[in-house]
Motif scaffolding. Structure first.
Motif, PDB file in Angstrom:
ATOM      1  N   LEU A 124      51.997  45.132  30.519  1.00  0.00           N
ATOM      2  CA  LEU A 124      52.449  46.389  29.900  1.00  0.00           C
ATOM      3  C   LEU A 124      52.713  46.262  28.401  1.00  0.00           C
ATOM      4  CD1 LEU A 124      55.010  47.816  32.510  1.00  0.00           C
ATOM      5  CD2 LEU A 124      52.555  48.230  32.348  1.00  0.00           C
ATOM      6  N   GLU A 125      52.361  45.128  27.812  1.00  0.00           N
ATOM      7  CA  GLU A 125      52.744  44.887  26.413  1.00  0.00           C
ATOM      8  C   GLU A 125      52.220  45.954  25.441  1.00  0.00           C
ATOM      9  OE1 GLU A 125      54.607  42.294  24.787  1.00  0.00           O
ATOM     10  OE2 GLU A 125      55.382  42.107  26.823  1.00  0.00           O
ATOM     11  N   TYR A 126      51.092  46.562  25.767  1.00  0.00           N
ATOM     12  CA  TYR A 126      50.538  47.564  24.842  1.00  0.00           C
ATOM     13  C   TYR A 126      51.123  48.966  25.051  1.00  0.00           C
ATOM     14  CZ  TYR A 126      47.106  44.065  23.433  1.00  0.00           C
ATOM     15  OH  TYR A 126      46.500  42.939  22.938  1.00  0.00           O
ATOM     16  N   VAL A 127      51.810  49.171  26.174  1.00  0.00           N
ATOM     17  CA  VAL A 127      52.496  50.448  26.411  1.00  0.00           C
ATOM     18  C   VAL A 127      53.891  50.105  26.927  1.00  0.00           C
ATOM     19  CG1 VAL A 127      52.203  52.772  27.360  1.00  0.00           C
ATOM     20  CG2 VAL A 127      50.238  51.255  27.252  1.00  0.00           C
ATOM     21  N   PRO A 128      54.735  49.559  26.033  1.00  0.00           N
ATOM     22  CA  PRO A 128      55.981  48.929  26.482  1.00  0.00           C
ATOM     23  C   PRO A 128      56.979  49.886  27.129  1.00  0.00           C
ATOM     24  CG  PRO A 128      55.778  48.887  24.075  1.00  0.00           C
ATOM     25  CD  PRO A 128      54.501  49.432  24.594  1.00  0.00           C
ATOM     26  N   ASP A 129      56.863  51.184  26.877  1.00  0.00           N
ATOM     27  CA  ASP A 129      57.888  52.087  27.419  1.00  0.00           C
ATOM     28  C   ASP A 129      57.532  52.646  28.797  1.00  0.00           C
ATOM     29  OD1 ASP A 129      55.795  53.474  26.387  1.00  0.00           O
ATOM     30  OD2 ASP A 129      56.997  55.113  25.566  1.00  0.00           O
ATOM     31  N   MET A 130      56.566  52.042  29.481  1.00  0.00           N
ATOM     32  CA  MET A 130      56.205  52.494  30.836  1.00  0.00           C
ATOM     33  C   MET A 130      57.366  52.252  31.793  1.00  0.00           C
ATOM     34  SD  MET A 130      52.981  53.558  30.996  1.00  0.00           S
ATOM     35  CE  MET A 130      52.632  53.381  32.722  1.00  0.00           C
ATOM     36  N   LYS A 131      57.542  53.205  32.707  1.00  0.00           N
ATOM     37  CA  LYS A 131      58.585  53.076  33.726  1.00  0.00           C
ATOM     38  C   LYS A 131      57.952  53.134  35.123  1.00  0.00           C
ATOM     39  CE  LYS A 131      61.040  56.555  32.104  1.00  0.00           C
ATOM     40  NZ  LYS A 131      60.307  56.846  30.863  1.00  0.00           N
ATOM     41  N   VAL A 132      58.724  52.695  36.111  1.00  0.00           N
ATOM     42  CA  VAL A 132      58.232  52.773  37.487  1.00  0.00           C
ATOM     43  C   VAL A 132      57.923  54.234  37.816  1.00  0.00           C
ATOM     44  CG1 VAL A 132      58.889  52.503  39.911  1.00  0.00           C
ATOM     45  CG2 VAL A 132      59.415  50.693  38.268  1.00  0.00           C
ATOM     46  N   GLY A 133      56.763  54.462  38.434  1.00  0.00           N
ATOM     47  CA  GLY A 133      56.360  55.831  38.775  1.00  0.00           C
ATOM     48  C   GLY A 133      55.421  56.447  37.755  1.00  0.00           C
ATOM     49  N   ASP A 134      55.373  55.891  36.523  1.00  0.00           N
ATOM     50  CA  ASP A 134      54.467  56.421  35.497  1.00  0.00           C
ATOM     51  C   ASP A 134      53.015  56.041  35.807  1.00  0.00           C
ATOM     52  OD1 ASP A 134      56.608  57.384  34.136  1.00  0.00           O
ATOM     53  OD2 ASP A 134      56.548  55.910  32.503  1.00  0.00           O
ATOM     54  N   TYR A 135      52.096  56.835  35.257  1.00  0.00           N
ATOM     55  CA  TYR A 135      50.670  56.516  35.362  1.00  0.00           C
ATOM     56  C   TYR A 135      50.168  56.017  34.007  1.00  0.00           C
ATOM     57  CZ  TYR A 135      50.288  58.736  39.913  1.00  0.00           C
ATOM     58  OH  TYR A 135      50.425  59.034  41.239  1.00  0.00           O
ATOM     59  N   ALA A 136      49.266  55.045  34.060  1.00  0.00           N
ATOM     60  CA  ALA A 136      48.661  54.555  32.822  1.00  0.00           C
ATOM     61  C   ALA A 136      47.179  54.331  33.034  1.00  0.00           C
ATOM     62  CB  ALA A 136      49.314  53.242  32.406  1.00  0.00           C
ATOM     63  N   ILE A 137      46.439  54.360  31.934  1.00  0.00           N
ATOM     64  CA  ILE A 137      45.039  53.963  31.978  1.00  0.00           C
ATOM     65  C   ILE A 137      45.018  52.453  31.826  1.00  0.00           C
ATOM     66  CG2 ILE A 137      42.799  54.204  30.881  1.00  0.00           C
ATOM     67  CD1 ILE A 137      43.565  56.802  29.821  1.00  0.00           C
ATOM     68  N   VAL A 138      44.458  51.773  32.803  1.00  0.00           N
ATOM     69  CA  VAL A 138      44.502  50.317  32.830  1.00  0.00           C
ATOM     70  C   VAL A 138      43.086  49.757  32.725  1.00  0.00           C
ATOM     71  CG1 VAL A 138      45.133  48.304  34.212  1.00  0.00           C
ATOM     72  CG2 VAL A 138      46.563  50.360  34.276  1.00  0.00           C
ATOM     73  N   HIS A 139      42.945  48.779  31.855  1.00  0.00           N
ATOM     74  CA  HIS A 139      41.631  48.154  31.718  1.00  0.00           C
ATOM     75  C   HIS A 139      41.789  46.642  31.816  1.00  0.00           C
ATOM     76  CE1 HIS A 139      37.553  47.543  30.615  1.00  0.00           C
ATOM     77  NE2 HIS A 139      37.829  46.997  29.453  1.00  0.00           N
ATOM     78  N   VAL A 140      41.021  46.021  32.685  1.00  0.00           N
ATOM     79  CA  VAL A 140      41.044  44.579  32.944  1.00  0.00           C
ATOM     80  C   VAL A 140      42.463  43.990  32.907  1.00  0.00           C
ATOM     81  CG1 VAL A 140      38.656  44.217  32.278  1.00  0.00           C
ATOM     82  CG2 VAL A 140      40.408  43.960  30.539  1.00  0.00           C
ATOM     83  N   GLY A 141      43.363  44.670  33.613  1.00  0.00           N
ATOM     84  CA  GLY A 141      44.703  44.120  33.772  1.00  0.00           C
ATOM     85  C   GLY A 141      45.670  44.448  32.646  1.00  0.00           C
ATOM     86  N   PHE A 142      45.319  45.395  31.788  1.00  0.00           N
ATOM     87  CA  PHE A 142      46.211  45.794  30.697  1.00  0.00           C
ATOM     88  C   PHE A 142      46.339  47.314  30.660  1.00  0.00           C
ATOM     89  CE2 PHE A 142      46.973  41.985  28.090  1.00  0.00           C
ATOM     90  CZ  PHE A 142      46.157  41.094  28.771  1.00  0.00           C
ATOM     91  N   ALA A 143      47.578  47.797  30.649  1.00  0.00           N
ATOM     92  CA  ALA A 143      47.788  49.225  30.449  1.00  0.00           C
ATOM     93  C   ALA A 143      47.486  49.541  28.988  1.00  0.00           C
ATOM     94  CB  ALA A 143      49.229  49.588  30.784  1.00  0.00           C
ATOM     95  N   LEU A 144      46.671  50.574  28.760  1.00  0.00           N
ATOM     96  CA  LEU A 144      46.271  50.898  27.386  1.00  0.00           C
ATOM     97  C   LEU A 144      46.886  52.195  26.881  1.00  0.00           C
ATOM     98  CD1 LEU A 144      42.477  49.981  27.412  1.00  0.00           C
ATOM     99  CD2 LEU A 144      44.371  48.638  26.504  1.00  0.00           C
ATOM    100  N   GLN A 145      47.182  53.124  27.798  1.00  0.00           N
ATOM    101  CA  GLN A 145      47.750  54.396  27.364  1.00  0.00           C
ATOM    102  C   GLN A 145      48.363  55.095  28.578  1.00  0.00           C
ATOM    103  OE1 GLN A 145      48.958  56.157  24.473  1.00  0.00           O
ATOM    104  NE2 GLN A 145      46.982  55.556  23.628  1.00  0.00           N
ATOM    105  N   ARG A 146      49.415  55.836  28.333  1.00  0.00           N
ATOM    106  CA  ARG A 146      50.032  56.607  29.414  1.00  0.00           C
ATOM    107  C   ARG A 146      49.126  57.795  29.767  1.00  0.00           C
ATOM    108  NH1 ARG A 146      55.341  56.862  30.458  1.00  0.00           N
ATOM    109  NH2 ARG A 146      55.808  55.725  28.566  1.00  0.00           N
ATOM    110  N   LEU A 147      49.203  58.250  31.025  1.00  0.00           N
ATOM    111  CA  LEU A 147      48.391  59.391  31.446  1.00  0.00           C
ATOM    112  C   LEU A 147      49.239  60.250  32.379  1.00  0.00           C
ATOM    113  CD1 LEU A 147      45.357  60.196  31.040  1.00  0.00           C
ATOM    114  CD2 LEU A 147      44.923  59.216  33.277  1.00  0.00           C
TER     115      LEU A 147
END
Ligand code: SF4
Lengths: 112, 372
Positions: free
Chosen positions: A34-57
């Motif tokens: 989650l280092e690239y989208v550090p403010d993610m919380k449980v229950g949030d959705y993110a766009i994930v690429h090869v094991g890295f969250a890149l942006q919230r969705l």
């Protein structure tokens, strides 16, 4: 492999001083950084690429995209059995030491 | 033939097709940069349902397809070494090098492993301190930040047996190169949404201005693509050339600042050869001097590679949108997914594979399509 797949954060933990999460991609759960989208919380959705969250969705877009990717076969490609697919495409035997189907004796040794 | 009811929202899709039809008065050629978009377009028959005046040209946006043959051959060479565990994403397994591929090398006994994430490769390196673990780091701006973070972690955690065979490519210089080509037919671009998720849109206004070409940041879903096309055509008809973001739910203008910061720490811009296309200035990344010790090319000094490209394959022209896959004489004959002559037939994001998969053997027959 260039597409990023939306997933839902199930749990978050620190590992090696890195923010990591378990993320659910329509049934497949993977470790995600989650280092690239550090403010993610449980229950949030993110766009994930090869094991890295890149942006919230937002949830609705995430679900729609997941459905589309399922239909396009992207999920299978991202999380499926790559050696099996390659073997099928090549019309060849699956190489030794690549897991499924159940290993024969010699393969077991080769892998251990 | 494709039908509107295959769209997630057929009513909205019909409205978008109608809107596009209503604003189109002349022929226009639009390039969708991303291979994922190409796949979605062919799968849903969008190109067949559009008004006849609108041509979609498939772009070079498949990282598997554009990874240079020389790097594939280097990968095969490194993977063959007995002390190496070679890790890769699954879609590189069957990309042909000069005569073999990773699948074949594995069958011959090499330790090739498919990983989901570069972090998995780093873990394998931690678990196997007596082996060299090499990760095949290819991809566009979407994949580069994960790979950058992995190298950063390797350095931070002091994992000396990990290295990256790196061949990252950048989209904006490719757009520039396509526009500079004398054969260029592209009048507008649908930019790749996920690349912009990381990089934002700041690199595009200068390109749009210099080449007087509209650039619309576009997602992958059929409706996203239709919206991108609609906005591009509106601009073209009005003689405008600005950058628009038609994928705002995933793309912020500044992209991902954390990812961009990591990219500029770990990588530096370099000239890069694209398979089938050739050298494009400043179109790639390599490890910056600070991280050079993690560069597999540096560590293994693979030299004396003699590449041998198929003489039949026209994937370079396919990647630049100069021909459609079925215009290649080998398409579906000598060249199939089982026996691919070029990477564009291997990768599911490759245009040749998309055409083959959906049996698109001939020029689209727009008359036979069914809208509404
Ligand atoms: S059909 Fe095969 S040989 Fe022809 S351009 Fe595509 S990959 Fe190359």
């Amino acid at each position: 492999m260039c597409l990023a797949v939306p997933g839902r954060v199930l749990e978050i933990e620190e590992r090696d001083a890195t923010r990591m999460a378990k993320v659910d991609f329509g049934g497949v759960v993977k470790d995600v950084c989650l280092e690239y989208v550090p403010d993610m919380k449980v229950g949030d959705y993110a766009i994930v690429h090869v094991g890295f969250a890149l942006q919230r969705l937002d949830e609705e877009s995430a679900k729609q995209t997941l459905e589309l990717f399922e239909n396009l076969g992207v999920l299978e490609e991202e999380f499926g059995d790559a050696w099996g697919k390659a073997a099928r495409d090549a019309g060849a035997e699956r190489p030794a030491g690549t897991g499924l189907p159940p290993l024969k004796g010699a393969e077991k040794e080769a892998r251990s | 033939m494709k039908y509107l009811d295959e769209f997630s929202d057929p009513v909205l899709a019909k409205r978008l097709f109608d809107d596009i039809r209503a604003v189109t008065t002349r022929p226009w050629s639009l390039m969708e940069v991303c291979g994922g978009q190409t796949h979605s377009i062919i799968r849903h028959g969008i190109d067949q349902l559009l008004p006849e005046e609108i041509q979609l040209i498939h772009g070079p946006g498949c990282p598997v397809c554009v990874t240079p043959l020389e790097i594939i051959d280097k990968a095969l060479e490194i993977a063959s070494r007995p002390d190496v565990i070679f890790c890769s994403f699954g879609d590189m397994l069957r990309v042909p090098g000069s005569g073999r591929d990773l699948f074949k090398v594995k069958s011959e006994g090499a330790d090739v492993r498919v990983v989901y994430s570069p972090l998995d490769a780093l873990k394998i390196a931690q678990e196997n301190p007596d082996r060299q673990v090499v990760f095949f780091g290819i991809g566009f701006e979407t994949t580069a930040p994960p790979n950058a973070m992995t190298v950063y972690q390797a350095k931070k955690l002091g994992i000396p047996n990990f290295s990256l065979l790196v061949s990252h490519v950048r989209v904006p210089p490719a757009i520039d190169a396509i526009m500079n080509s004398p054969d260029c037919r592209v009048q507008a671009f649908l930019a790749a949404g996920h690349v912009c998720t990381v990089m934002g849109t700041t690199e595009y206004p200068e390109l749009a201005e210099r080449h007087r070409v509209p650039i619309i940041v576009t997602g992958f879903e059929p409706l996203d693509i239709l919206e991108g096309i609609r906005r591009a055509v509106i601009q073209l008809e009005a003689g405008e050339h600005t950058v628009e973001n038609a994928y705002p739910r995933a793309v912020q203008p500044e992209g991902s600042p954390a990812a961009r910061a990591m990219l500029s720490d770990v990588f530096e811009v370099t000239d890069r050869a694209w398979r089938g296309i050739g050298m494009i200035p400043v179109s790639g990344w390599r490890l910056s001097p600070k991280y050079r010790e993690f560069d597999a090319e540096h560590r293994f000094s693979v030299t004396g590679i003699e590449t041998e490209e198929s003489t039949v394959c026209r994937s370079g022209e396919v990647l630049q949108g100069l021909i459609k896959p079925h215009e290649c004489a080998a398409f579906g004959k000598e060249c199939t997914p089982r026996n691919p002559l070029g990477a564009t037939m291997v990768s599911s994001e490759g245009a040749c594979a998309a055409y083959y998969l959906y049996r698109r053997l001939e020029t689209p027959d727009k008359e036979a399509s069914s809208v509404g």
